[in-house]
Design a protein around this motif. Structure first.
Motif, PDB file in Angstrom:
ATOM      1  N   HIS A 143      -1.303   4.002   0.208  1.00  0.00           N
ATOM      2  CA  HIS A 143      -0.407   3.429   1.222  1.00  0.00           C
ATOM      3  C   HIS A 143      -1.271   2.885   2.363  1.00  0.00           C
ATOM      4  O   HIS A 143      -1.782   3.627   3.187  1.00  0.00           O
ATOM      5  CB  HIS A 143       0.545   4.507   1.719  1.00  0.00           C
ATOM      6  N   GLY A 144      -1.474   1.575   2.422  1.00  0.00           N
ATOM      7  CA  GLY A 144      -2.347   0.970   3.404  1.00  0.00           C
ATOM      8  C   GLY A 144      -3.672   0.596   2.759  1.00  0.00           C
ATOM      9  O   GLY A 144      -3.825   0.709   1.550  1.00  0.00           O
ATOM     10  N   PRO A 145      -4.654   0.085   3.511  1.00  0.00           N
ATOM     11  CA  PRO A 145      -4.705   0.029   4.973  1.00  0.00           C
ATOM     12  C   PRO A 145      -3.853  -1.068   5.612  1.00  0.00           C
ATOM     13  O   PRO A 145      -3.563  -1.009   6.802  1.00  0.00           O
ATOM     14  CB  PRO A 145      -6.186  -0.229   5.251  1.00  0.00           C
ATOM     15  N   VAL A 146      -3.465  -2.098   4.843  1.00  0.00           N
ATOM     16  CA  VAL A 146      -2.630  -3.163   5.398  1.00  0.00           C
ATOM     17  C   VAL A 146      -1.187  -2.861   5.043  1.00  0.00           C
ATOM     18  O   VAL A 146      -0.855  -2.699   3.867  1.00  0.00           O
ATOM     19  CB  VAL A 146      -3.049  -4.539   4.850  1.00  0.00           C
ATOM     20  N   ARG A 147      -0.347  -2.774   6.065  1.00  0.00           N
ATOM     21  CA  ARG A 147       1.062  -2.472   5.840  1.00  0.00           C
ATOM     22  C   ARG A 147       1.912  -3.507   6.559  1.00  0.00           C
ATOM     23  O   ARG A 147       1.413  -4.352   7.287  1.00  0.00           O
ATOM     24  CB  ARG A 147       1.388  -1.062   6.333  1.00  0.00           C
ATOM     25  N   SER A 190      -4.454  -0.336  10.885  1.00  0.00           N
ATOM     26  CA  SER A 190      -4.990  -0.201   9.533  1.00  0.00           C
ATOM     27  C   SER A 190      -5.471   1.222   9.296  1.00  0.00           C
ATOM     28  O   SER A 190      -6.394   1.705   9.938  1.00  0.00           O
ATOM     29  CB  SER A 190      -6.139  -1.194   9.328  1.00  0.00           C
ATOM     30  N   VAL A 191      -4.808   1.891   8.396  1.00  0.00           N
ATOM     31  CA  VAL A 191      -5.192   3.223   7.933  1.00  0.00           C
ATOM     32  C   VAL A 191      -4.695   3.347   6.502  1.00  0.00           C
ATOM     33  O   VAL A 191      -3.660   2.780   6.137  1.00  0.00           O
ATOM     34  CB  VAL A 191      -4.583   4.333   8.829  1.00  0.00           C
ATOM     35  N   GLU A 192      -5.448   4.053   5.692  1.00  0.00           N
ATOM     36  CA  GLU A 192      -5.058   4.219   4.293  1.00  0.00           C
ATOM     37  C   GLU A 192      -4.683   5.674   4.046  1.00  0.00           C
ATOM     38  O   GLU A 192      -5.481   6.586   4.300  1.00  0.00           O
ATOM     39  CB  GLU A 192      -6.210   3.818   3.364  1.00  0.00           C
ATOM     40  N   ILE A 238      -6.416  11.007   4.052  1.00  0.00           N
ATOM     41  CA  ILE A 238      -6.393  10.005   5.110  1.00  0.00           C
ATOM     42  C   ILE A 238      -7.753   9.326   5.190  1.00  0.00           C
ATOM     43  O   ILE A 238      -8.782   9.997   5.267  1.00  0.00           O
ATOM     44  CB  ILE A 238      -6.055  10.643   6.473  1.00  0.00           C
ATOM     45  N   ARG A 239      -7.741   8.003   5.188  1.00  0.00           N
ATOM     46  CA  ARG A 239      -8.964   7.223   5.368  1.00  0.00           C
ATOM     47  C   ARG A 239      -8.791   6.346   6.609  1.00  0.00           C
ATOM     48  O   ARG A 239      -7.941   5.460   6.630  1.00  0.00           O
ATOM     49  CB  ARG A 239      -9.226   6.343   4.149  1.00  0.00           C
ATOM     50  N   VAL A 240      -9.609   6.607   7.628  1.00  0.00           N
ATOM     51  CA  VAL A 240      -9.447   5.903   8.900  1.00  0.00           C
ATOM     52  C   VAL A 240     -10.584   4.932   9.182  1.00  0.00           C
ATOM     53  O   VAL A 240     -10.586   4.257  10.219  1.00  0.00           O
ATOM     54  CB  VAL A 240      -9.350   6.914  10.071  1.00  0.00           C
ATOM     55  N   PHE A 241     -11.556   4.828   8.273  1.00  0.00           N
ATOM     56  CA  PHE A 241     -12.793   4.116   8.612  1.00  0.00           C
ATOM     57  C   PHE A 241     -12.615   2.610   8.797  1.00  0.00           C
ATOM     58  O   PHE A 241     -13.526   1.939   9.285  1.00  0.00           O
ATOM     59  CB  PHE A 241     -13.880   4.381   7.571  1.00  0.00           C
ATOM     60  N   SER A 290      -2.630   7.087  17.591  1.00  0.00           N
ATOM     61  CA  SER A 290      -3.182   5.763  17.287  1.00  0.00           C
ATOM     62  C   SER A 290      -4.429   5.931  16.438  1.00  0.00           C
ATOM     63  O   SER A 290      -5.242   6.820  16.679  1.00  0.00           O
ATOM     64  CB  SER A 290      -3.521   4.998  18.569  1.00  0.00           C
ATOM     65  N   ILE A 291      -4.582   5.046  15.444  1.00  0.00           N
ATOM     66  CA  ILE A 291      -5.749   5.111  14.569  1.00  0.00           C
ATOM     67  C   ILE A 291      -6.993   4.644  15.311  1.00  0.00           C
ATOM     68  O   ILE A 291      -8.104   5.135  15.062  1.00  0.00           O
ATOM     69  CB  ILE A 291      -5.508   4.278  13.302  1.00  0.00           C
ATOM     70  N   ALA A 292      -6.844   3.715  16.251  1.00  0.00           N
ATOM     71  CA  ALA A 292      -7.993   3.293  17.048  1.00  0.00           C
ATOM     72  C   ALA A 292      -8.591   4.462  17.808  1.00  0.00           C
ATOM     73  O   ALA A 292      -9.806   4.525  18.031  1.00  0.00           O
ATOM     74  CB  ALA A 292      -7.580   2.188  18.031  1.00  0.00           C
TER      75      ALA A 292
END
Length: 508
Positions: A154-158, A164-166, A181-184, A502-504
């Motif tokens: 699910h992601g990173p582009v939604r 953007s997070v996967e 969770i992948r935040v890189f 926030s992912i940032a």
């Protein structure tokens, strides 16, 4: 003016003593244990690496900062994560950025850096070149094994304006037994971007670390600068700081409600809360020229008074408060909405306390410090803040109730602040100058809408030699793994929105 603290109370220890003292402080040794607030790294020019652990004792406002240095060629230490689960992501980040190996870590996967391809140049903001990994692009990592289990990336582009997070959702079809969770995708090497800047440039960088909490990051950074320089901020500036911080809190809590009502398909409620959020941002823009309150908080004070008169500000806030209160009440009396919140995504209080969960997420599970109350700063000690709201259910409903209570309190604080601003003299001081070439180390903090924001800052002759921001988003998002007991795929957007992160702010 308070005296500067060149070392910021740092205790420098051997690696063995560092682990022992850290464990004793967290355990309490007969007293309530100190709250673990983060583990951070520094890189030496000789290839060494420093480790700084920050803890907050339950009594006293001063943080306990424990430092040790790992010599070149021996960048390893016994992992903290087996006995201190809150260190889990911090140690993965250290491994990514500095090559430090926490021996015995449960899962040392990449966190802030993407999987490296052979020959690829490492990303900016890293202190080493990670060894190449060659993943099987046709395969997705899976830990849940059983008939019919598969992984949904699910992601990173939604859809929509979403960071953007996967999320790798492992599921047999509806239930969600596990989420990775992948935040890189958002990593920007933020700490490196501070190095060599003046403190005036540093606050501009801090405001852009986590855009939705620009004021909170500026406050935490400036608090660290002011501790290094021994500055006392004028009363008028302290009031103005509270004004923008609480407007930011209101906007963020309304944004969470926008996402929750949208997930429930309540189109009118979504539009109404989006309208209220826009009104808050426009009011902030009218006050200072920036919808996000940027450029107002500066080292030593603020850049100016609000552009609206206190009477006009109070009138705008009163109208906004009444409209928000009516729509919030209507939403929480909508049965189809409440059905989606109650019992969804519960974070057990034992897990929240063990991890030191921050902000509304923690307070909905009976934990969660509020820096404004525990370690009050700026004008908060003189305002009627009161104890933070406290719930124990830990589900999406409890997190929504916490935000509702905080909204009410924020409007009360804003009303008090506008009254205090009305009583100011026309020539009230707004800023004290920062001394030339300050040096020292300090920890600065502020309560962002997401929870406690920390800044570890080292100054050398007026320039930033090291600055490490830590948002509540980084500290809290790892708990997303913990809240899917009994939930299904359609609960996912409610749980994600209720975290309010926030992912940032995670992938720094």
């Amino acid at each position: 003016m308070s005296a500067p603290a060149p070392d910021g109370g740092v205790r420098r220890l051997s690696t063995a003593a560092w682990g022992r003292v850290l464990r004793g402080a967290a355990a309490g040794e007969g007293r309530p244990g100190a709250r673990f607030a983060g583990l951070f790294g520094t890189g030496g020019a000789d290839g060494s690496a420093g480790l700084l652990a920050v803890l907050f004792p339950h009594t006293g406002a001063e943080p306990l900062v424990l430092e040790t240095v790992l010599p070149p060629g021996r960048l390893s230490y016994p992992s903290l994560s087996p006995w201190l689960p809150a260190a889990f992501w911090y140690e993965r980040a250290l491994h990514d950025l500095f090559g430090v190996v926490p021996e015995g870590h449960p899962r040392l996967d990449p966190l802030l850096l993407p999987l490296q391809e052979p020959g690829r140049t490492p990303l900016p903001g890293t202190a080493r070149a990670p060894g190449p990994l060659v993943p099987d692009e046709a395969a997705l990592p899976r830990a849940v094994i059983g008939p019919g289990v598969f992984t949904i990336p699910h992601g990173p582009v939604r859809s929509g304006v979403v960071e953007s997070v996967e999320y790798l959702v492992e599921t047999p079809g509806e239930d969600i037994p596990r989420v990775q969770i992948r935040v890189f995708h958002k990593h920007r090497g933020v700490s490196k971007r501070f190095e060599g800047r003046t403190v005036e440039d540093g606050v501009a960088a801090a405001e852009r670390v986590e855009g939705i909490a620009s004021v909170a990051h500026a406050l935490a950074f400036c608090h660290a600068v002011e501790r290094c320089a021994g500055l006392t901020v004028p009363w008028a500036a302290r009031l103005v700081r509270v004004l923008y911080a609480e407007l930011e809190r209101v906007a963020n809590h309304l944004d969470v409600m926008v996402k929750l009502t949208d997930a429930a398909g309540l189109a009118v409620a979504t539009a109404r809360f989006a309208l209220h959020k826009e009104r808050v941002l426009r009011l902030t823009g009218r006050l200072c020229g920036s919808r996000f309150g940027r450029g107002t908080v500066v080292p030593g004070g603020v850049s100016g008074l609000p552009c609206l008169s206190p009477a006009a500000l109070d009138g705008a806030l009163a109208a906004l408060r009444d409209a928000v209160r009516a729509d919030w009440r209507a939403a929480l009396h909508t049965p189809s909405f409440l059905d989606r919140l109650r019992g969804t995504g519960p974070l057990p209080p034992t897990v929240a306390r063990a991890h030191g969960a921050l902000g509304p997420l923690g307070r909905a599970s009976g934990a969660g410090p509020d820096v404004r109350y525990e370690r009050p700063y700026d004008a908060y000690p003189s305002l009627g803040l009161g104890a933070p709201p406290d719930f124990a259910e830990g589900d999406v409903m409890a997190r929504t109730l916490v935000r509702g209570a905080e909204l009410t309190r924020s409007f009360e604080l804003l009303h008090q602040t506008s009254g205090e601003l009305r009583a100011l003299d026309g020539d009230a001081a707004l800023r004290v100058p920062v001394p030339d070439a300050p040096s020292g180390f300090a920890v600065g903090s502020a309560e962002a809408p997401q929870g406690e924001t920390l800044y570890l800052l080292r100054l050398r002759e007026g320039r930033i030699s090291r600055c490490v921001p830590r948002s509540a988003s980084f500290h809290n998002l790892v708990l997303f793994h913990e809240v899917f007991a009994g939930d299904v795929l359609t609960d996912f957007p409610f749980i994600e929105a209720s975290f309010g992160l926030s992912i940032a702010g995670v992938a720094l």
